[in-house]
Every structure is written in C-alpha cells, then in structure tokens.
Design a protein around this motif. Sequence first.
Motif, PDB file in Angstrom:
ATOM      1  N   GLY A  90       0.633  -1.151   0.192  1.00 16.30           N
ATOM      2  CA  GLY A  90       0.085   0.181   0.047  1.00 16.30           C
ATOM      3  C   GLY A  90       0.724   1.187   0.021  1.00 16.30           C
ATOM      4  O   GLY A  90       0.357   2.369   0.130  1.00 16.30           O
ATOM      5  N   GLN A  91       2.050   1.309  -0.138  1.00 19.41           N
ATOM      6  CA  GLN A  91       3.008   2.238  -0.004  1.00 19.41           C
ATOM      7  C   GLN A  91       3.838   2.533  -1.459  1.00 19.41           C
ATOM      8  O   GLN A  91       4.884   3.202  -1.330  1.00 19.41           O
ATOM      9  N   SER A  92       3.043   2.297  -2.562  1.00 21.59           N
ATOM     10  CA  SER A  92       3.741   2.380  -3.761  1.00 21.59           C
ATOM     11  C   SER A  92       4.190   3.803  -4.138  1.00 21.59           C
ATOM     12  O   SER A  92       3.269   4.540  -3.691  1.00 21.59           O
ATOM     13  N   THR A 347      -5.033  13.286   0.166  1.00 20.60           N
ATOM     14  CA  THR A 347      -3.824  14.036  -0.142  1.00 20.60           C
ATOM     15  C   THR A 347      -3.109  13.028  -1.103  1.00 20.60           C
ATOM     16  O   THR A 347      -2.359  13.365  -1.971  1.00 20.60           O
ATOM     17  N   HIS A 348      -3.070  11.554  -0.686  1.00 16.32           N
ATOM     18  CA  HIS A 348      -2.335  10.651  -1.727  1.00 16.32           C
ATOM     19  C   HIS A 348      -3.025   9.220  -1.446  1.00 16.32           C
ATOM     20  O   HIS A 348      -3.921   8.985  -0.639  1.00 16.32           O
ATOM     21  N   HIS A 349      -2.526   8.328  -2.412  1.00 13.42           N
ATOM     22  CA  HIS A 349      -3.206   7.136  -2.435  1.00 13.42           C
ATOM     23  C   HIS A 349      -2.615   5.889  -1.404  1.00 13.42           C
ATOM     24  O   HIS A 349      -3.066   4.980  -1.111  1.00 13.42           O
ATOM     25  N   HIS A 350      -1.668   6.310  -0.497  1.00 12.37           N
ATOM     26  CA  HIS A 350      -1.083   5.612   0.260  1.00 12.37           C
ATOM     27  C   HIS A 350      -2.157   4.785   1.154  1.00 12.37           C
ATOM     28  O   HIS A 350      -2.998   5.727   1.773  1.00 12.37           O
ATOM     29  N   PHE A 351      -2.191   3.609   1.459  1.00 16.84           N
ATOM     30  CA  PHE A 351      -3.455   2.885   1.978  1.00 16.84           C
ATOM     31  C   PHE A 351      -3.787   3.470   3.382  1.00 16.84           C
ATOM     32  O   PHE A 351      -4.734   3.540   3.710  1.00 16.84           O
ATOM     33  N   ASP A 352      -2.690   3.920   4.054  1.00 17.25           N
ATOM     34  CA  ASP A 352      -3.185   4.449   5.510  1.00 17.25           C
ATOM     35  C   ASP A 352      -3.709   5.697   5.284  1.00 17.25           C
ATOM     36  O   ASP A 352      -4.385   6.306   6.280  1.00 17.25           O
ATOM     37  N   HIS A 353      -3.546   6.436   4.115  1.00 18.28           N
ATOM     38  CA  HIS A 353      -4.296   7.790   3.898  1.00 18.28           C
ATOM     39  C   HIS A 353      -5.504   7.668   2.960  1.00 18.28           C
ATOM     40  O   HIS A 353      -6.035   8.652   2.574  1.00 18.28           O
ATOM     41  N   SER A 354      -5.797   6.625   2.500  1.00 22.21           N
ATOM     42  CA  SER A 354      -7.047   6.217   1.685  1.00 22.21           C
ATOM     43  C   SER A 354      -8.059   5.286   1.989  1.00 22.21           C
ATOM     44  O   SER A 354      -8.937   5.007   1.304  1.00 22.21           O
ATOM     45  N   PRO A 426       9.500  13.072  -3.638  1.00 26.32           N
ATOM     46  CA  PRO A 426      10.043  11.629  -3.663  1.00 26.32           C
ATOM     47  C   PRO A 426       8.986  10.687  -2.972  1.00 26.32           C
ATOM     48  O   PRO A 426       9.008   9.356  -3.098  1.00 26.32           O
ATOM     49  N   HIS A 427       8.159  11.249  -1.932  1.00 24.60           N
ATOM     50  CA  HIS A 427       7.389  10.212  -1.249  1.00 24.60           C
ATOM     51  C   HIS A 427       6.253   9.433  -2.077  1.00 24.60           C
ATOM     52  O   HIS A 427       5.828   8.598  -1.858  1.00 24.60           O
ATOM     53  N   ASN A 428       5.551  10.389  -3.027  1.00 25.03           N
ATOM     54  CA  ASN A 428       4.681  10.022  -3.915  1.00 25.03           C
ATOM     55  C   ASN A 428       4.257  10.846  -4.939  1.00 25.03           C
ATOM     56  O   ASN A 428       4.279  12.272  -4.638  1.00 25.03           O
ATOM     57  N   VAL A 445       0.788  16.124   4.548  1.00 28.49           N
ATOM     58  CA  VAL A 445       1.181  14.691   5.333  1.00 28.49           C
ATOM     59  C   VAL A 445       2.197  14.146   4.668  1.00 28.49           C
ATOM     60  O   VAL A 445       2.488  14.224   3.607  1.00 28.49           O
ATOM     61  N   ASP A 446       3.006  13.378   5.471  1.00 31.91           N
ATOM     62  CA  ASP A 446       4.135  12.539   5.281  1.00 31.91           C
ATOM     63  C   ASP A 446       5.259  13.361   4.619  1.00 31.91           C
ATOM     64  O   ASP A 446       6.519  12.728   4.599  1.00 31.91           O
ATOM     65  N   VAL A 447       5.088  14.343   3.940  1.00 32.54           N
ATOM     66  CA  VAL A 447       6.166  14.944   3.390  1.00 32.54           C
ATOM     67  C   VAL A 447       6.993  15.944   4.434  1.00 32.54           C
ATOM     68  O   VAL A 447       8.056  16.332   4.309  1.00 32.54           O
TER      69      VAL A 447
HETATM   70 ZN   LIG Z   1       2.433   8.346   2.550  1.00 33.68          ZN
END
Ligand SMILES: [Zn+2]
Length: 501
Positions: A90-92, A347-354, A426-428, A445-447
């Motif tokens: 989930g973190q691609s 914010t982005h598709h990473h599974f913990d955020h979607s 680079p995060h997403n 988030v995350d950045v």
């Molecule tokens: Zn993320």
Amino acid sequence: MFCCRAAVSERLGGTLALPNFLQPLREKGFAKEDNPVLHKQILIVITLIGALSAHGTAKDAKSVLEATVKNIGDVKSVQYSGSGAVFTLGQSVSAGAPWPRVEVKSFTRTVDYDKLATRNEGIGPQGPVPTQFLVGDKAWGQAGSNVNPASPTVMAERQLQIWLTPHGFLKAALANKGTAKGGKATQVTFTAPGKQRVVGTISADHLVEKVESWIDNPVLGDMHVETTYSDYRDFGGFRFPAKMVQKQGGFPVFELTITEAKTNVPLEISVPDSVRQATPPPVRVTTEKLADGVWYLTGGSHHSVLVEFANHVALIEAPLNEERSTAVIAEVKKLTPTKPIRYLVNTHHHFDHSGGLRTYVAEGTTIVTHKGNQAFYQQTFKAAHKLNPDRQARAKKKAKIIAIDAKHVLSDATRALEIHHIQGNPHNTGILMAWFPKERILAEVDVYTPLAPNASPPATPNPATVNLFENIQRLKLDVNQIAPLHGRLVTIADLRKTIGK
Ligand SMILES: [Zn+2]
C-alpha cells in the motif's frame, strides 16, 4: 514507514476464534490402511479422470494430502532461514505500481504447528527489526525489552500465515476436510477457522507449489494473497522449498531464498503480561479549532481537517479504515450538524491515507484527488468486500471523483480552499497539500512530520520536506501555521529549522 506502522496499530478488525486445525490428524489410520500399490493405482485413475475433464474434476483430497505429507515430511515444527526482501503493502510511489522493496539481509522464521506459535526474526538495511511473535491468539512485536501488542487484524494474518506454509497447509487442509479438484496438479480448498478460504496447488509429484487465500484490506477489499514455493530440497529428513515468494494485492510483499531449514525446533515462548492484558485502543476524535470554520480532527495517529462553507463542508483526508471514518463523520455531524460533507480531499493514495475513502463514497461525497489516482480508485471503489462488508459494499454508490492536476480551488462566497500538487516529491508522485490563503494555514502529510519539541534537526534533511519547502516557495505561499496530518500543529519556522533553511 511511520504511516504504515501507525496504520497497523489502528487497523482493528473483529477478533477471531482460536483455530482448531490442530485437531488430531488421522494419520495413524492412514498408515495402517495404506497399500502403496492400490494407492498408486487409485492415483493413476484419478489423474486419468482429471486429464479427461477440461475444467478438472472432483478428486480425493485426503489421499493427495496424505501422499504429500509423506513426500515432504510430517513435521511438528519448522525453522527456516535465508535472505531476500520485504515490500511495503500500500505504499507504492504511484497508484497501481509495485510495493516498494526493502532488503532483508537475514531472516529466520520458526513455526510450531502444535502450539500455533511463530517467531520471525530479521535484519534489515538498518540492523535488526523488531521480532514478531504469535502464540495462539496473542500477537506482538518486541525490540529489546520493548513489547508492542499487535492488533487483532495483525494477529489473524499471522495465524493465516501458518496455514500458508507448505506443511501448515497440509495439516490444515486435512483437519478442515479440504476438497480437491484438478487435472495434473490438484487444487485443494478448505475454509480456515478464521473463515478465510485457502486453496493449495499440489503438483503431480506431491509438492505444495502454491497456496492462495484472501484477506480483508480497507482499500483493496478481498485481497488476494498468493505464496509460491519452488526448488524443493532435502534439508535432512524433510523437504522444504528453497525459494518462496508471497504476493498480496498482485505484487510481492516477501521474497526469500532459503539456505537452511530444520525441523524439531519447538517454540518455548510465554506471552508477556502486557500482551495478555492488552485491549485495542478505542477510536478517538479530538477537535481543535484552527480558525473560524476550520477544525483539526486528531486523537489518533492520522488526522483530518474539517472546513466549513456556507451550505456544505469539506474534509481533508479519510485515513485508515471505515472505523476511523465513521468516528470522524460523527464528530463532523456534531460540529456542523446541518451541512452535508460535499468534498473529501485525499492527499495521496497510500493505503493508510485512503483506507477510509469508501465510507465517503457511500455517503455520496465527491472525492478530490490527483488525476494519477483516478483509474486506481475507480477499481477500488467497486472492489468486492465480502470478507468484511463495508458501507460501500452495501450502498454500491457510483463514485464521484474530481481528478485534479496542478491546482484546484474549492470555494464559495465565504472562503477558498486551494488544493495544490506537491510537484516532484519523492514520497508519492500524486501527493496534494491544502492551502487556506486567508488563514495562512497549510495542511500536508508524510512530506513533513514535525520533530518532537526541542529535538535537534536531523544531520541530513528529509528530501521530501526539502521538496515541500521548494513547492511552498514556488507557489509563493505565505505560510504561517502547518497542520500536519501526522503529529502536531507547528509553524513555518519549525519546518525551516528541520531542513536548515
Ligand atoms: Zn504516504
């Protein structure tokens, strides 16, 4: 990796009964009645019948399973070691791309089938990683004396992983009366005590080649888990694959080349009191007003921001899962009871955020996301969720998506909320931030996740944070406060300090 660990700790599914696959197997009876010649003849007949059928046919599962146990060995426990890689589900870096790879320099897994216990020990690129334990229905991680109880979801997956090993599959398929079909290879299916369907493929020469199952994932729904085993070798009295690959959701999550395997290595582990007494933390939503009509919804590992317009509200972020979304929605109804949630900014598709997006789709909310996620979400919003039916599984709402590129503004007579793509991060590749021009508040988030107060900045600044700062400068955003969706409210001075600008 913060986001992933946090996600695991809050992703709480239902508890599962202790599996009963370790009921005594009727192997003694098999040994007495077995007639190798007759057995072989039966197998030949079954194989011929199978070969005649285009779609395979019913086979005798018990005889195939027992012959495979004979071939690879009837073991009570197994320990295998090697090296390879894990991949973070989930973190691609982009939606639909493979999970990012992390080297594993060494890995040792011990499985005690009698005790339903496992221990996973690994050394990653930065040294030893926390050891993972399972004993019955208790699971935890341990680094030195630091013990971390695992969520029921993690516990259930560790149990399932036992049945996905070659020997574990055979034991569980026999105990749970697996059924067989197939031609040259035999597919044996059974339902595990945790209600998961498990399908194993046994080759004509009686080796477990592949074991498949499905587990619930808040984004992917009934997620396919497939483990392939190859290059079986004799490791001194029993046979074990020297190569294994597990895929989840279509991409590898684990690859191991095994250099050593042993049997008769029982696990003597006692469950720490803190694990025995652990109860899953309740889902809490804490509210902090940031400005008129703007609230910071915290209380867990992943936050959201509520924004009030004249006739509706918008939310930034639907993290984790439906449980979190339901709690956040309840809080929104308290704060702004008469206004519908018209937009959800992802914010982005990473599974913990979607993981909570489907709840909003079921509510009829329009999802605002980067255009790079649109095709992926069109699939996941329709995905089957039979293992753990969520609201969208029942509502089957057609998703409304606003797919944005560089910028999108949500506005009415009362306010404007700017959504910007954070370019080149680079995060997403499709990560967005939200900017309140009047209030001078940035939500991201995350950045950038703030350091603890008074912590000294890292020797090497985080490239994702440096890139965020470059984007802030490029867009000429006169930021005052930053509301990160992990961590705490800070100011632009805190961000500058952490990157030395
Ligand atoms: Zn993320």
